[in-house]
Write an enzyme that holds these catalytic residues in place. Structure first.
Site, PDB file in Angstrom:
ATOM      1  CG  HIS A   1       4.699   4.682  -3.125  1.00  0.00           C
ATOM      2  ND1 HIS A   1       6.054   4.493  -3.123  1.00  0.00           N
ATOM      3  CD2 HIS A   1       4.164   3.651  -2.431  1.00  0.00           C
ATOM      4  CE1 HIS A   1       6.328   3.394  -2.423  1.00  0.00           C
ATOM      5  NE2 HIS A   1       5.200   2.862  -2.003  1.00  0.00           N
TER       6      HIS A   1
ATOM      7  CG  HIS B   1       9.692  -4.526   2.951  1.00  0.00           C
ATOM      8  ND1 HIS B   1      10.051  -3.784   1.852  1.00  0.00           N
ATOM      9  CD2 HIS B   1       8.352  -4.495   3.002  1.00  0.00           C
ATOM     10  CE1 HIS B   1       8.962  -3.345   1.258  1.00  0.00           C
ATOM     11  NE2 HIS B   1       7.913  -3.764   1.929  1.00  0.00           N
TER      12      HIS B   1
HETATM   13  N1  GLN Z   1       1.230   5.765   1.599  1.00  0.00           N
HETATM   14  C1  GLN Z   1       1.263   4.403   1.995  1.00  0.00           C
HETATM   15  C2  GLN Z   1       2.104   4.245   3.250  1.00  0.00           C
HETATM   16  O1  GLN Z   1       3.015   4.956   3.429  1.00  0.00           O
HETATM   17  C3  GLN Z   1       1.826   3.523   0.894  1.00  0.00           C
HETATM   18  C4  GLN Z   1       1.756   2.067   1.233  1.00  0.00           C
HETATM   19  C5  GLN Z   1       2.147   1.133   0.097  1.00  0.00           C
HETATM   20  O2  GLN Z   1       2.744   1.506  -0.859  1.00  0.00           O
HETATM   21  N2  GLN Z   1       1.815  -0.121   0.197  1.00  0.00           N
HETATM   22  O3  GLN Z   1       1.856   3.383   4.065  1.00  0.00           O
HETATM   23 ZN    ZN Z   2       4.914   1.076  -1.035  1.00  0.00          ZN
END
Ligand code: GLN
Ligand code: ZN
Length: 746
Positions: free
Chosen positions: A628, A682
């Site tokens: 991710h 966000h």
């Molecule tokens: N796995 C993390 C979360 O869900 C990913 C956070 C991020 O990408 N900053 O909080």
């Molecule tokens: Zn993230």
């Protein structure tokens, strides 16, 4: 020889800055009290400077962000914030409903507010922003304080118009409009008695500098006593830089090694001050001052007038190590936070001017770094040095893995999932705090976390998500959590650093070889998996992100450290597999931002960053590896991302989906599964099913259906449950609708 220092952290020893801002925003203190509080904090800062160094900035204590200060001072206030009404407008621009965009400041973890140009251009200057603060410093008797502001070039280079960086032509045109106002701001400061003005121009180190424009801007400002500060890297146009009509120029001799070669090659003009950035302003380690003295002496061969300085603003260091009581003594001894850097500068000068009484102390700083490195772990070094090419390659290629995995997982088309965290509510934070402080016994804490995990598994099953997560309730921070469980890391108690506004984080300090004494996540993840038939994702933070969001160790290459962390993560992957976990996500949100400032250094960075990820993720072929990323501009690095060889990636796309889709069209070899974030976590706004469908449809135009996942664009930990539930329901329905439209066609 004088000493100049700048960038002392705004936060204050007790985080007064944060408290004051937040109390003001919530109406607990009045504007007058707020301003008084800020003045007191500024006075404290000025006194700290004055105790150690000769020259330092006045008015450096921005109420939110220095880029915002300049935008307001020159009157670049977008229409939607007009008329400008002092502090309330200032904070509207910073954090109101339609606030300015925020983005990363160079290669730091700080976020600045992006100045926004709009047509027709109407500038309504507010020059008092600097003037009042400067006058306050003077009134308090800090006569060596110099006003400090962002330079016009950096301001323009980091500005945007309609969401895009300014073109060279726009920079020139807007520069023309900016100049007379900028001149007035400086003029007023000079009139008020400023002997010199510190102008920050870190954008001078960026690629493709607009050198003629820089020349033009600074020739137009030649009647003022300016000291130019460049940092974070070397300046590529050195011969032209040193010709600029200014009184002094700061060069970074820590991150900008090429500056040293340039000065040796071209010399340095006699009539200017070389502000020698020799003490590392970005990392937390004490300097070997004997070596630093030699460096300065080498510079003295080329420059007649030298001031000593940190290599970069001290803003992104914790304030002082004096308050840290839990760091092991040999590590603590080697640390130098912002205040200690000031003391180092002073000691260095005393040594250079031949003061006998400091000799022993300075020689001791050299001795600190001799002998065996801290936290040596022979088995880890052995493991890293015996890595071979095959350790970076998953034996079974993706095309075959994908078949194994789909048998193993049996997921529908457009599988739905989340990124990992679920809301971190007040009670949860209180729980973690009590555990940390020892008032809640471990067994009770763990039982509570289990309850939370069980709840969130049930919740996700009821919603109908396809791949579940355990919610990350036991984690406060995705890097600190692992740092606390790995050897080779020190965690500070008070080492807070500003991320933006009043937001703070604590970066762990890597001091030794990194290794994993025992499994870190298996208990929680395996428990979560035991509660459901659906696959639960194992959640890990990737090696590149752990490294980039920590202070790197001295005398060791980042590549080496990244491989050490990667091996620890790989061990965790193996243990998760052994515990029956079929899907593992290794987050790398800092993968892109760790890239060096100069593009010519990218291939080298991405070479080891990609390898570190591959090493960490060398799982069984049937294990589906996810990654991710967020907050990144992926466009320029898609090929590096592809080389990471994961099976699935989820990325933020809600802000840049249009261009991203185009980019995939230009990268036809893309064959990995991908979850384009279908809504922006966000924002508290709840996305409609239609808006989510639109993102899915846009993705379907760029990529085949079989590659697409449906997920939010990041973790949900900052959201409230009331926002998460309807948003996820809409997301799941949108995925269902997409499946139905495929069936209808076939
Ligand atoms: N796995 C993390 C979360 O869900 C990913 C956070 C991020 O990408 N900053 O909080
Ligand atoms: Zn993230």
């Amino acid at each position: 020889m004088q000493i100049l220092a700048y960038g002392l952290p705004r936060l204050g020893e007790k985080r007064q800055y944060k408290t004051l801002l937040e109390r003001f925003w919530s109406g607990k203190v009045s504007e007058t009290e707020f301003l008084k509080g800020m003045e007191a904090l500024e006075k404290e800062r000025l006194s700290t400077y004055a105790a150690f160094v000769d020259i330092y900035p006045a008015g450096e204590l921005s109420y939110y962000d220095p880029m915002l200060d300049l935008a307001v001072a020159v009157g670049l206030i977008p229409q939607r914030f007009q008329p400008y009404e002092g502090l309330s407008s200032y904070f509207q621009m910073a954090r109101g409903a339609q606030a300015l965009e925020m983005t990363k400041w160079f290669n730091t973890n700080y976020h600045y507010l992006v100045p926004e140009w709009e047509e027709p251009l109407k500038l309504t200057p507010q020059p008092d922003i600097y003037l009042q603060k400067y006058e306050h410093a003077k009134a308090e008797g800090f006569h060596n304080a110099m006003p400090s502001l962002i330079g016009p070039y950096t301001f323009l280079r980091l500005s945007k118009k309609n969401g895009h960086s300014l073109s060279a032509e726009e920079i020139e045109r807007y520069g023309e409009a900016l100049l007379p106002i900028y001149q007035k701001v400086i003029q007023a400061l000079q009139k008020a008695g400023a002997q010199g003005i510190l102008i920050h121009e870190p954008a001078f180190v960026l690629d493709e500098p607009l050198v003629p424009l820089i020349g033009y801007l600074y020739h137009s400002l030649s009647q003022y006593p300016l000291y130019l500060l460049t940092y974070y890297e070397a300046v590529d146009f050195y011969p032209r830089l040193v010709e600029l009509p200014v009184k002094g120029i700061a060069l970074d001799f820590v991150a900008g090694g090429a500056n040293r070669e340039a000065i040796a090659h071209y010399g340095f003009p006699e009539d200017k001050v070389l502000i020698a950035g020799v003490i590392d302003g970005r990392n937390v380690w004490r300097a070997d001052l004997v070596a630093k003295a030699k460096e300065v002496e080498a510079l003295q061969r080329y420059a007649k007038q030298i001031w000593l300085a940190p290599s970069a603003p001290l803003s992104f260091l914790p304030l002082t190590k004096a308050v840290e009581k839990k760091i092991p003594a040999p590590v603590w001894e080697r640390l130098s936070f912002a205040k200690e850097k000031l003391a180092e500068l002073r000691l260095l000068r005393a040594y250079l001017s031949g003061e006998e009484e400091v000799r022993a102390e300075v020689e001791a700083t050299a001795a600190l770094w001799q002998g065996e490195p801290l936290g040596l772990h022979a088995p880890t070094r052995q493991r890293v040095s015996s890595l071979t090419e095959k350790d970076f390659i998953r034996e079974v290629p993706y095309a075959e893995r994908v078949r194994l995995q789909s048998q193993h997982l049996n997921l529908p088309l457009f599988p739905t999932t989340t990124i990992g965290s679920f809301p971190q509510t007040e009670d949860l934070r209180a729980l973690r705090k009590a555990y940390r402080e020892g008032t809640l016994p471990e067994s009770e804490y763990k039982a509570k976390i289990r309850e939370k995990i069980a709840e969130v598994i049930r919740y996700q099953e009821e919603l109908g998500l396809d791949v579940l997560v355990h919610g990350e309730f036991e984690r406060s921070d995705m890097v600190e959590f692992f740092a606390e469980r790995l050897e080779g890391f020190a965690i500070t108690e008070h080492g807070w650093v500003l991320s933006y506004g009043s937001r703070v984080y604590r970066a762990p300090i890597i001091y030794g070889d990194v290794w994993r004494p025992k499994p870190m996540t298996v208990e929680e993840i395996a428990y979560a998996q035991s509660l459901t038939q659906k696959p639960v994702k194992g959640m890990l933070t990737g090696p590149v992100t752990i490294l980039n969001w920590s202070y790197a160790p001295p005398h060791k290459s980042k590549e080496e450290v990244a491989y050490e962390i990667a091996l620890a993560i790989q061990d965790e992957v193996r243990d998760l597999e052994a515990a029956g976990i079929k899907v593992i996500q290794i987050d790398e949100p800092a993968f892109r931002e760790g890239a060096p400032l100069k593009q010519r250094d990218w291939p080298e960075y991405f070479r080891w960053a990609v390898r570190a990820f591959r090493l960490a993720s060398r799982a069984l072929p049937q294990t589906q590896i996810h990654s991710h990323m967020c907050y990144s501009e992926f466009e320029s690095i898609l090929s590096y991302i592809w080389e990471m060889d994961f099976d699935v990636i989820s990325i933020e796309a809600s802000r840049s989906k249009g261009t991203l889709v185009e980019e995939f069209k230009r990268f036809p070899q893309w064959d990995r599964q991908i979850g384009l974030g279908v809504y922006d976590i966000h924002s508290p706004a709840i996305p409609t099913e239609e808006s989510i469908q639109a993102v899915i449809e846009a993705a379907r135009r760029a990529l085949p259906d079989r590659l697409l996942w449906v997920n939010p664009d990041c973790g949900l930990k900052t959201r409230r449950w009331e926002e998460v539930t309807p948003a996820l329901k809409n997301m799941i329905q949108a995925a269902q609708a997409a499946r139905e439209s495929v069936q209808a066609k076939s």
